[in-house]
Design a protein around this motif. Sequence first.
Motif, PDB file in Angstrom:
ATOM      1  N   ALA A   1       0.835  -1.205   0.000  1.00  0.00           N
ATOM      2  CA  ALA A   1       0.000   0.000   0.000  1.00  0.00           C
ATOM      3  C   ALA A   1       0.872   1.258   0.000  1.00  0.00           C
ATOM      4  CB  ALA A   1      -0.939  -0.011   1.203  1.00  0.00           C
ATOM      5  N   VAL A   2       1.930   1.233   0.806  1.00  0.00           N
ATOM      6  CA  VAL A   2       2.821   2.400   0.849  1.00  0.00           C
ATOM      7  C   VAL A   2       3.525   2.568  -0.503  1.00  0.00           C
ATOM      8  CG1 VAL A   2       4.889   3.372   1.945  1.00  0.00           C
ATOM      9  CG2 VAL A   2       3.118   2.278   3.358  1.00  0.00           C
ATOM     10  N   MET A   3       3.948   1.455  -1.089  1.00  0.00           N
ATOM     11  CA  MET A   3       4.615   1.545  -2.398  1.00  0.00           C
ATOM     12  C   MET A   3       3.683   2.100  -3.469  1.00  0.00           C
ATOM     13  SD  MET A   3       6.781  -1.990  -2.185  1.00  0.00           S
ATOM     14  CE  MET A   3       7.836  -1.832  -3.605  1.00  0.00           C
ATOM     15  N   CYS A   4       2.384   1.882  -3.285  1.00  0.00           N
ATOM     16  CA  CYS A   4       1.415   2.441  -4.243  1.00  0.00           C
ATOM     17  C   CYS A   4       1.025   3.868  -3.859  1.00  0.00           C
ATOM     18  CB  CYS A   4       0.181   1.549  -4.327  1.00  0.00           C
ATOM     19  SG  CYS A   4       0.520   0.009  -5.189  1.00  0.00           S
ATOM     20  N   GLY A   5       1.556   4.376  -2.746  1.00  0.00           N
ATOM     21  CA  GLY A   5       1.355   5.789  -2.431  1.00  0.00           C
ATOM     22  C   GLY A   5       0.704   6.094  -1.097  1.00  0.00           C
ATOM     23  N   ALA A   6       0.377   5.063  -0.300  1.00  0.00           N
ATOM     24  CA  ALA A   6      -0.310   5.335   0.972  1.00  0.00           C
ATOM     25  C   ALA A   6       0.639   6.001   1.977  1.00  0.00           C
ATOM     26  CB  ALA A   6      -0.856   4.044   1.569  1.00  0.00           C
ATOM     27  N   ASP A   7       0.136   7.057   2.616  1.00  0.00           N
ATOM     28  CA  ASP A   7       0.873   7.684   3.716  1.00  0.00           C
ATOM     29  C   ASP A   7       0.572   6.957   5.015  1.00  0.00           C
ATOM     30  OD1 ASP A   7       1.831  10.118   2.251  1.00  0.00           O
ATOM     31  OD2 ASP A   7      -0.329  10.356   1.970  1.00  0.00           O
ATOM     32  N   ALA A   8      -0.626   6.379   5.084  1.00  0.00           N
ATOM     33  CA  ALA A   8      -1.042   5.694   6.310  1.00  0.00           C
ATOM     34  C   ALA A   8      -1.817   4.439   5.917  1.00  0.00           C
ATOM     35  CB  ALA A   8      -1.903   6.607   7.169  1.00  0.00           C
ATOM     36  N   VAL A   9      -1.852   3.506   6.867  1.00  0.00           N
ATOM     37  CA  VAL A   9      -2.430   2.189   6.614  1.00  0.00           C
ATOM     38  C   VAL A   9      -3.358   1.859   7.774  1.00  0.00           C
ATOM     39  CG1 VAL A   9      -1.855  -0.264   6.441  1.00  0.00           C
ATOM     40  CG2 VAL A   9      -0.346   1.433   5.387  1.00  0.00           C
ATOM     41  N   GLN A  10      -4.644   1.766   7.491  1.00  0.00           N
ATOM     42  CA  GLN A  10      -5.554   1.398   8.584  1.00  0.00           C
ATOM     43  C   GLN A  10      -5.790  -0.107   8.586  1.00  0.00           C
ATOM     44  OE1 GLN A  10      -9.188   3.695   8.412  1.00  0.00           O
ATOM     45  NE2 GLN A  10      -8.120   5.629   8.720  1.00  0.00           N
ATOM     46  N   MET A  11      -5.933  -0.640   9.783  1.00  0.00           N
ATOM     47  CA  MET A  11      -6.271  -2.058   9.926  1.00  0.00           C
ATOM     48  C   MET A  11      -7.454  -2.172  10.880  1.00  0.00           C
ATOM     49  SD  MET A  11      -2.707  -4.160  10.226  1.00  0.00           S
ATOM     50  CE  MET A  11      -2.110  -3.296  11.638  1.00  0.00           C
ATOM     51  N   VAL A  12      -8.408  -3.003  10.532  1.00  0.00           N
ATOM     52  CA  VAL A  12      -9.512  -3.305  11.453  1.00  0.00           C
ATOM     53  C   VAL A  12      -9.658  -4.819  11.599  1.00  0.00           C
ATOM     54  CG1 VAL A  12     -12.006  -3.169  11.834  1.00  0.00           C
ATOM     55  CG2 VAL A  12     -10.746  -1.138  11.126  1.00  0.00           C
ATOM     56  N   SER A  13      -9.985  -5.513  10.493  1.00  0.00           N
ATOM     57  CA  SER A  13     -10.217  -6.960  10.588  1.00  0.00           C
ATOM     58  C   SER A  13      -9.029  -7.668  11.223  1.00  0.00           C
ATOM     59  CB  SER A  13     -10.482  -7.547   9.193  1.00  0.00           C
ATOM     60  OG  SER A  13     -11.689  -7.039   8.675  1.00  0.00           O
ATOM     61  N   ALA A  14      -7.823  -7.317  10.789  1.00  0.00           N
ATOM     62  CA  ALA A  14      -6.625  -8.001  11.308  1.00  0.00           C
ATOM     63  C   ALA A  14      -6.501  -7.808  12.813  1.00  0.00           C
ATOM     64  CB  ALA A  14      -5.373  -7.480  10.603  1.00  0.00           C
ATOM     65  N   LEU A  15      -6.808  -6.605  13.302  1.00  0.00           N
ATOM     66  CA  LEU A  15      -6.678  -6.343  14.744  1.00  0.00           C
ATOM     67  C   LEU A  15      -7.825  -6.973  15.524  1.00  0.00           C
ATOM     68  CD1 LEU A  15      -5.399  -2.640  14.721  1.00  0.00           C
ATOM     69  CD2 LEU A  15      -4.070  -4.744  14.937  1.00  0.00           C
ATOM     70  N   LEU A  16      -9.009  -7.032  14.899  1.00  0.00           N
ATOM     71  CA  LEU A  16     -10.119  -7.721  15.576  1.00  0.00           C
ATOM     72  C   LEU A  16      -9.806  -9.209  15.720  1.00  0.00           C
ATOM     73  CD1 LEU A  16     -13.241  -6.014  13.891  1.00  0.00           C
ATOM     74  CD2 LEU A  16     -12.505  -5.770  16.265  1.00  0.00           C
ATOM     75  N   LYS A  17      -9.138  -9.777  14.691  1.00  0.00           N
ATOM     76  CA  LYS A  17      -8.811 -11.206  14.741  1.00  0.00           C
ATOM     77  C   LYS A  17      -7.625 -11.488  15.649  1.00  0.00           C
ATOM     78  CE  LYS A  17     -10.035 -12.389   9.984  1.00  0.00           C
ATOM     79  NZ  LYS A  17      -9.454 -12.542   8.662  1.00  0.00           N
ATOM     80  N   GLU A  18      -6.571 -10.685  15.508  1.00  0.00           N
ATOM     81  CA  GLU A  18      -5.278 -11.018  16.143  1.00  0.00           C
ATOM     82  C   GLU A  18      -5.008 -10.254  17.431  1.00  0.00           C
ATOM     83  OE1 GLU A  18      -3.557 -13.384  14.824  1.00  0.00           O
ATOM     84  OE2 GLU A  18      -4.542 -13.539  12.872  1.00  0.00           O
ATOM     85  N   GLY A  19      -5.737  -9.172  17.678  1.00  0.00           N
ATOM     86  CA  GLY A  19      -5.490  -8.374  18.883  1.00  0.00           C
ATOM     87  C   GLY A  19      -4.433  -7.299  18.644  1.00  0.00           C
ATOM     88  N   PRO A  20      -4.284  -6.387  19.633  1.00  0.00           N
ATOM     89  CA  PRO A  20      -3.394  -5.222  19.474  1.00  0.00           C
ATOM     90  C   PRO A  20      -1.945  -5.584  19.153  1.00  0.00           C
ATOM     91  CG  PRO A  20      -4.763  -4.980  21.434  1.00  0.00           C
ATOM     92  CD  PRO A  20      -5.037  -6.345  20.895  1.00  0.00           C
ATOM     93  N   LYS A  21      -1.463  -6.719  19.673  1.00  0.00           N
ATOM     94  CA  LYS A  21      -0.046  -7.069  19.462  1.00  0.00           C
ATOM     95  C   LYS A  21       0.284  -7.233  17.966  1.00  0.00           C
ATOM     96  CE  LYS A  21      -0.610 -12.092  19.920  1.00  0.00           C
ATOM     97  NZ  LYS A  21      -1.846 -12.050  19.178  1.00  0.00           N
ATOM     98  N   HIS A  22      -0.754  -7.412  17.161  1.00  0.00           N
ATOM     99  CA  HIS A  22      -0.520  -7.590  15.725  1.00  0.00           C
ATOM    100  C   HIS A  22       0.101  -6.337  15.090  1.00  0.00           C
ATOM    101  CE1 HIS A  22      -0.883  -9.874  12.094  1.00  0.00           C
ATOM    102  NE2 HIS A  22      -1.610  -8.954  11.493  1.00  0.00           N
ATOM    103  N   ILE A  23      -0.095  -5.180  15.733  1.00  0.00           N
ATOM    104  CA  ILE A  23       0.524  -3.955  15.199  1.00  0.00           C
ATOM    105  C   ILE A  23       2.045  -4.132  15.176  1.00  0.00           C
ATOM    106  CG2 ILE A  23       0.931  -1.481  15.613  1.00  0.00           C
ATOM    107  CD1 ILE A  23      -1.839  -1.345  16.873  1.00  0.00           C
ATOM    108  N   ALA A  24       2.595  -4.661  16.280  1.00  0.00           N
ATOM    109  CA  ALA A  24       4.058  -4.850  16.350  1.00  0.00           C
ATOM    110  C   ALA A  24       4.513  -5.889  15.337  1.00  0.00           C
ATOM    111  CB  ALA A  24       4.454  -5.264  17.760  1.00  0.00           C
TER     112      ALA A  24
END
Length: 330
Positions: A257-280
């Motif tokens: 996503a960043v390579m295609c131009g994103a400055d920021a990346v939001q996650m919802v499903s992944a964090l709902l499934k895996e929990g906050p530690k998934h950010i790290a």
Amino acid sequence: MDLSTTYLGMKLPHPLIPGASPLADELDDVKRLEDAGAPMIVLRSLFEEQLAHEQLSAHSGIDAHENAFAEALSYFPASEGFRFGPESYIEHLVRLKRAVGIPVVASINGTTAGGWVEYARLLAGAGADALELNLFLVPTDPEESALDIEDRLLAVVRAVRSHVPIPLAVKLSPFYTSFPHFARRIESEGADALVLFNRFYEPDIDIRNQQVVRALTLSSSTELLPRLHALAIVSGRTRLGLCVTGGVHSGLDALKAVMCGADAVQMVSALLKEGPKHIATVREQMATVLEANEYDSLAQVKGSMSLTRCPDPKAYERVNYMRILQNWRG
Ligand SMILES: Cc1cc2nc3c(=O)[nH]c(=O)nc-3n(C[C@H](O)[C@H](O)[C@H](O)COP(=O)(O)O)c2cc1C
């Protein structure tokens, strides 16, 4: 590895933001996300219907057209069906702002310009660091043209912009006849960023029970591809900041996503499934891949796969469709 980025005028240590959802409904959950490294948080949306309902209620005593008013109230869903009413949303925002150090983005969802947009000012006044405006619209009226719809949505952006001095991101659906043109029109209304794209939760059909079935399934990485395409075609051709939402589950997804131009990346499903530690985890995955490819920072790859910079721009254009179909060999 330097993964820092700037989004909505705010410098963030990395681009991985928990997106609008129940993830920020509880104070303790937001603290956990902050501890896990979330650099910013987006609250779930307040809906135009809730806000309009609230306003109608406030003015019921002075409304001369009582029948019309009663009809309008019955049309708008009652506030009780929502996780937060407008007042409790603002209280929640104020509490969060006191409890955490990361920027908090409020969210509203609407498709007509009306008195309800004044709530945007209240959200800014309550301390929101930015506002995300979700223009979720389902065209079902054959009389309304694409241009009518775009004009209507732009009027919402204009109205909200006129009420808030804080940064304004506009969250869009994937289905516009000319997405890059619409993006340009949003830019000219003074928005600061685009969030691409919200998901549609199309109902399924239960044949046995003859029912339309409503369901919310969480995303998978396959949903990222149309977002990458959209990012790639606007990146470098707009002043708007770009944020992806939808289908980011891994460090590779986020990097693409960043390579295609994103400055920021939001996650919802992944964090709902895996929990906050998934950010790290995702953060580490990004850093590992960048390091393996001898980069020092995320900034070095930002936009490298956009239409204007990638080695194969035709991959984003019509010719790709022909080639892909003609070369398929099973
Ligand atoms: C349970 C749930 C609630 C959501 N609520 C909102 C909301 O209130 N406002 C909004 O703009 N998006 C909302 N979303 C959409 C997410 O912000 C996000 O755009 C979408 O889930 C795609 O990202 P993902 O693939 O990372 O899940 C919600 C998503 C989920 C799963």
